[in-house]
Design a protein around this motif. Sequence first.
Motif, PDB file in Angstrom:
ATOM      1  N   ASP A 161     141.884 -28.189  69.111  1.00  0.00           N
ATOM      2  CA  ASP A 161     143.044 -28.603  68.346  1.00  0.00           C
ATOM      3  C   ASP A 161     142.979 -30.116  68.160  1.00  0.00           C
ATOM      4  OD1 ASP A 161     143.877 -29.780  70.752  1.00  0.00           O
ATOM      5  OD2 ASP A 161     145.310 -28.187  71.217  1.00  0.00           O
ATOM      6  N   GLU A 162     144.003 -30.691  67.550  1.00  0.00           N
ATOM      7  CA  GLU A 162     143.970 -32.129  67.255  1.00  0.00           C
ATOM      8  C   GLU A 162     143.996 -32.992  68.512  1.00  0.00           C
ATOM      9  OE1 GLU A 162     148.311 -31.192  67.688  1.00  0.00           O
ATOM     10  OE2 GLU A 162     146.494 -30.178  66.966  1.00  0.00           O
ATOM     11  N   LYS A 163     144.347 -32.390  69.666  1.00  0.00           N
ATOM     12  CA  LYS A 163     144.387 -33.127  70.933  1.00  0.00           C
ATOM     13  C   LYS A 163     143.090 -32.993  71.736  1.00  0.00           C
ATOM     14  CE  LYS A 163     149.396 -32.455  71.328  1.00  0.00           C
ATOM     15  NZ  LYS A 163     150.490 -31.843  72.140  1.00  0.00           N
ATOM     16  N   GLY A 164     142.169 -32.177  71.233  1.00  0.00           N
ATOM     17  CA  GLY A 164     140.900 -31.999  71.925  1.00  0.00           C
ATOM     18  C   GLY A 164     140.821 -30.793  72.824  1.00  0.00           C
ATOM     19  N   GLU A 165     141.878 -29.971  72.883  1.00  0.00           N
ATOM     20  CA  GLU A 165     141.857 -28.757  73.694  1.00  0.00           C
ATOM     21  C   GLU A 165     141.147 -27.643  72.932  1.00  0.00           C
ATOM     22  OE1 GLU A 165     142.893 -28.302  76.801  1.00  0.00           O
ATOM     23  OE2 GLU A 165     143.524 -30.395  76.995  1.00  0.00           O
ATOM     24  N   MET A 166     140.176 -26.988  73.586  1.00  0.00           N
ATOM     25  CA  MET A 166     139.391 -25.964  72.927  1.00  0.00           C
ATOM     26  C   MET A 166     140.245 -24.762  72.509  1.00  0.00           C
ATOM     27  SD  MET A 166     137.397 -22.988  73.045  1.00  0.00           S
ATOM     28  CE  MET A 166     136.970 -22.519  74.707  1.00  0.00           C
ATOM     29  N   ARG A 167     140.090 -24.322  71.266  1.00  0.00           N
ATOM     30  CA  ARG A 167     140.847 -23.194  70.746  1.00  0.00           C
ATOM     31  C   ARG A 167     139.972 -21.973  70.482  1.00  0.00           C
ATOM     32  NH1 ARG A 167     145.678 -24.362  68.140  1.00  0.00           N
ATOM     33  NH2 ARG A 167     145.736 -22.104  67.784  1.00  0.00           N
ATOM     34  N   LEU A 168     138.720 -22.196  70.141  1.00  0.00           N
ATOM     35  CA  LEU A 168     137.843 -21.083  69.771  1.00  0.00           C
ATOM     36  C   LEU A 168     136.399 -21.499  69.960  1.00  0.00           C
ATOM     37  CD1 LEU A 168     137.796 -18.208  68.404  1.00  0.00           C
ATOM     38  CD2 LEU A 168     137.491 -19.404  66.234  1.00  0.00           C
ATOM     39  N   ALA A 169     135.568 -20.576  70.404  1.00  0.00           N
ATOM     40  CA  ALA A 169     134.161 -20.922  70.609  1.00  0.00           C
ATOM     41  C   ALA A 169     133.275 -19.700  70.427  1.00  0.00           C
ATOM     42  CB  ALA A 169     133.955 -21.513  72.002  1.00  0.00           C
ATOM     43  N   VAL A 170     132.042 -19.949  70.012  1.00  0.00           N
ATOM     44  CA  VAL A 170     131.009 -18.926  69.922  1.00  0.00           C
ATOM     45  C   VAL A 170     129.751 -19.513  70.559  1.00  0.00           C
ATOM     46  CG1 VAL A 170     129.573 -17.511  68.418  1.00  0.00           C
ATOM     47  CG2 VAL A 170     131.944 -17.966  67.784  1.00  0.00           C
ATOM     48  N   CYS A 171     129.136 -18.764  71.468  1.00  0.00           N
ATOM     49  CA  CYS A 171     127.912 -19.263  72.096  1.00  0.00           C
ATOM     50  C   CYS A 171     126.762 -18.292  71.860  1.00  0.00           C
ATOM     51  CB  CYS A 171     128.105 -19.505  73.586  1.00  0.00           C
ATOM     52  SG  CYS A 171     128.591 -18.061  74.533  1.00  0.00           S
ATOM     53  N   ASP A 172     125.588 -18.856  71.596  1.00  0.00           N
ATOM     54  CA  ASP A 172     124.366 -18.084  71.401  1.00  0.00           C
ATOM     55  C   ASP A 172     123.355 -18.596  72.415  1.00  0.00           C
ATOM     56  OD1 ASP A 172     122.033 -16.892  70.628  1.00  0.00           O
ATOM     57  OD2 ASP A 172     121.979 -17.714  68.602  1.00  0.00           O
ATOM     58  N   THR A 173     123.254 -17.925  73.561  1.00  0.00           N
ATOM     59  CA  THR A 173     122.408 -18.415  74.661  1.00  0.00           C
ATOM     60  C   THR A 173     121.339 -17.402  75.074  1.00  0.00           C
ATOM     61  OG1 THR A 173     123.990 -17.574  76.309  1.00  0.00           O
ATOM     62  CG2 THR A 173     124.282 -19.857  75.559  1.00  0.00           C
ATOM     63  N   ASP A 174     121.016 -16.453  74.194  1.00  0.00           N
ATOM     64  CA  ASP A 174     120.079 -15.390  74.562  1.00  0.00           C
ATOM     65  C   ASP A 174     118.701 -15.914  74.957  1.00  0.00           C
ATOM     66  OD1 ASP A 174     122.052 -13.578  74.059  1.00  0.00           O
ATOM     67  OD2 ASP A 174     121.240 -12.862  72.148  1.00  0.00           O
ATOM     68  N   ILE A 175     118.308 -17.066  74.422  1.00  0.00           N
ATOM     69  CA  ILE A 175     116.967 -17.578  74.695  1.00  0.00           C
ATOM     70  C   ILE A 175     116.762 -17.913  76.169  1.00  0.00           C
ATOM     71  CG2 ILE A 175     117.420 -20.042  74.310  1.00  0.00           C
ATOM     72  CD1 ILE A 175     114.779 -20.090  72.678  1.00  0.00           C
ATOM     73  N   ALA A 176     117.862 -18.118  76.916  1.00  0.00           N
ATOM     74  CA  ALA A 176     117.738 -18.404  78.355  1.00  0.00           C
ATOM     75  C   ALA A 176     117.036 -17.264  79.091  1.00  0.00           C
ATOM     76  CB  ALA A 176     119.117 -18.660  78.963  1.00  0.00           C
ATOM     77  N   GLY A 177     117.097 -16.060  78.517  1.00  0.00           N
ATOM     78  CA  GLY A 177     116.412 -14.922  79.120  1.00  0.00           C
ATOM     79  C   GLY A 177     114.901 -15.034  79.072  1.00  0.00           C
ATOM     80  N   SER A 178     114.389 -16.029  78.331  1.00  0.00           N
ATOM     81  CA  SER A 178     112.942 -16.234  78.253  1.00  0.00           C
ATOM     82  C   SER A 178     112.383 -16.917  79.501  1.00  0.00           C
ATOM     83  CB  SER A 178     112.601 -17.078  77.015  1.00  0.00           C
ATOM     84  OG  SER A 178     112.996 -16.407  75.831  1.00  0.00           O
ATOM     85  N   ILE A 179     113.263 -17.429  80.355  1.00  0.00           N
ATOM     86  CA  ILE A 179     112.807 -17.943  81.653  1.00  0.00           C
ATOM     87  C   ILE A 179     112.705 -16.744  82.584  1.00  0.00           C
ATOM     88  CG2 ILE A 179     113.275 -19.518  83.563  1.00  0.00           C
ATOM     89  CD1 ILE A 179     112.566 -20.885  80.956  1.00  0.00           C
ATOM     90  N   THR A 180     111.561 -16.104  82.557  1.00  0.00           N
ATOM     91  CA  THR A 180     111.317 -14.847  83.271  1.00  0.00           C
ATOM     92  C   THR A 180     110.579 -15.101  84.582  1.00  0.00           C
ATOM     93  OG1 THR A 180     109.190 -14.578  82.170  1.00  0.00           O
ATOM     94  CG2 THR A 180     111.134 -13.612  81.079  1.00  0.00           C
ATOM     95  N   PRO A 181     110.559 -14.117  85.479  1.00  0.00           N
ATOM     96  CA  PRO A 181     109.747 -14.260  86.696  1.00  0.00           C
ATOM     97  C   PRO A 181     108.285 -14.545  86.378  1.00  0.00           C
ATOM     98  CG  PRO A 181     111.289 -12.456  86.955  1.00  0.00           C
ATOM     99  CD  PRO A 181     111.395 -12.910  85.527  1.00  0.00           C
ATOM    100  N   GLU A 182     107.755 -13.903  85.339  1.00  0.00           N
ATOM    101  CA  GLU A 182     106.359 -14.105  84.968  1.00  0.00           C
ATOM    102  C   GLU A 182     106.101 -15.558  84.577  1.00  0.00           C
ATOM    103  OE1 GLU A 182     107.413  -9.991  84.909  1.00  0.00           O
ATOM    104  OE2 GLU A 182     108.310 -11.653  83.781  1.00  0.00           O
ATOM    105  N   TYR A 183     107.040 -16.144  83.832  1.00  0.00           N
ATOM    106  CA  TYR A 183     106.868 -17.540  83.428  1.00  0.00           C
ATOM    107  C   TYR A 183     106.966 -18.458  84.642  1.00  0.00           C
ATOM    108  CZ  TYR A 183     107.367 -22.034  81.219  1.00  0.00           C
ATOM    109  OH  TYR A 183     107.172 -23.342  80.864  1.00  0.00           O
ATOM    110  N   LEU A 184     107.952 -18.236  85.513  1.00  0.00           N
ATOM    111  CA  LEU A 184     108.128 -19.096  86.679  1.00  0.00           C
ATOM    112  C   LEU A 184     106.959 -18.969  87.652  1.00  0.00           C
ATOM    113  CD1 LEU A 184     111.946 -18.682  87.366  1.00  0.00           C
ATOM    114  CD2 LEU A 184     110.769 -20.613  86.292  1.00  0.00           C
ATOM    115  N   TYR A 185     106.347 -17.799  87.706  1.00  0.00           N
ATOM    116  CA  TYR A 185     105.197 -17.621  88.591  1.00  0.00           C
ATOM    117  C   TYR A 185     104.071 -18.571  88.222  1.00  0.00           C
ATOM    118  CZ  TYR A 185     101.277 -15.483  91.050  1.00  0.00           C
ATOM    119  OH  TYR A 185     100.189 -15.277  91.852  1.00  0.00           O
TER     120      TYR A 185
END
Length: 295
Positions: free
Chosen positions: A101-125
């Motif tokens: 809003d005009e005061k800086g308080e969050m009113r609505l959000a959409v997040c797209d974070t699916d790529i975080a799933g690419s940090i897999t056990p195989e990659y970390l190994y």
Amino acid sequence: MENKTVIVIGAVNMDICGRPAKPLVEGDSNPGSISMSPGGVGRNIAHNLSLLGLNVKFIAAVGTDTFGEGIIQSCRELGFDMHLCRRIRGGHTSCYLYITDEKGEMRLAVCDTDIAGSITPEYLYSCLNEINRADAVVVDANLTEETLRWIGQHVTAPLYADPVSTAKANRLKPLLPYLYAFKPNAIEAMSMTGESTSLRAAEALMAQGVKRIFVSLGSDGIVAAEGGSVIKLPCIKTEIVNTTGCGDAATAAIVWAGVHGADLDESAEAAMKAATLTLQCAEAVNPDLCEELIQ
């Protein structure tokens, strides 16, 4: 103090914020300002750790898109070692789009974070030897439960964790027996344990194997516990400019204290000081944070 190396494994995203100049009118175009900056719990913790004088290596997944390039560049400019970062060709870098809003308080959000799933056990190994040479490893709950379980079973460096949110905190349950320190807020701690008070939640988390537990209570301070010791520190009175990022700063301070051998009281005090400095800043990370201000 001797420089220590911390590896942060978690999320980074591009934050896009729209703030109207006047009260928000839904269903219409609102004149205002739009800002964009790198964010994410893992990235913010890494930024705070770097400001505290630690050598930071950051493991995250980003796409080869414009946002990914910008994030890599900004992290390197902050001094992060990014050679372990995973680049996903054709992938969409995590993005968090929100409207206030005009005061800086969050009113609505959409997040797209699916790529975080690419940090897999195989990659970390593939980089496990380097991970285990670190003085500490920090993870956030944007990682998958499978990856977090694997980290607990294979990482030998002291482990620290941040739950991110109530919705994601339960992903950390398989990791609890392996954690040196854990910093949920009161709602997250009670949600994970089913307890009705922060103190009982702290005790329940310790019973599951966490060595040190720090439960942040917002304006009521922090509860910290280790073994048979339990302390509660009040919030440091200060002018509040922005509450975003306070938990990330507290987690970073707890890690900083831990790698330098601080006891429970000293660690809790450092967490409160770091959170207070962040409260005084309009940004999610206070660029003035440093070792001298939290010792």
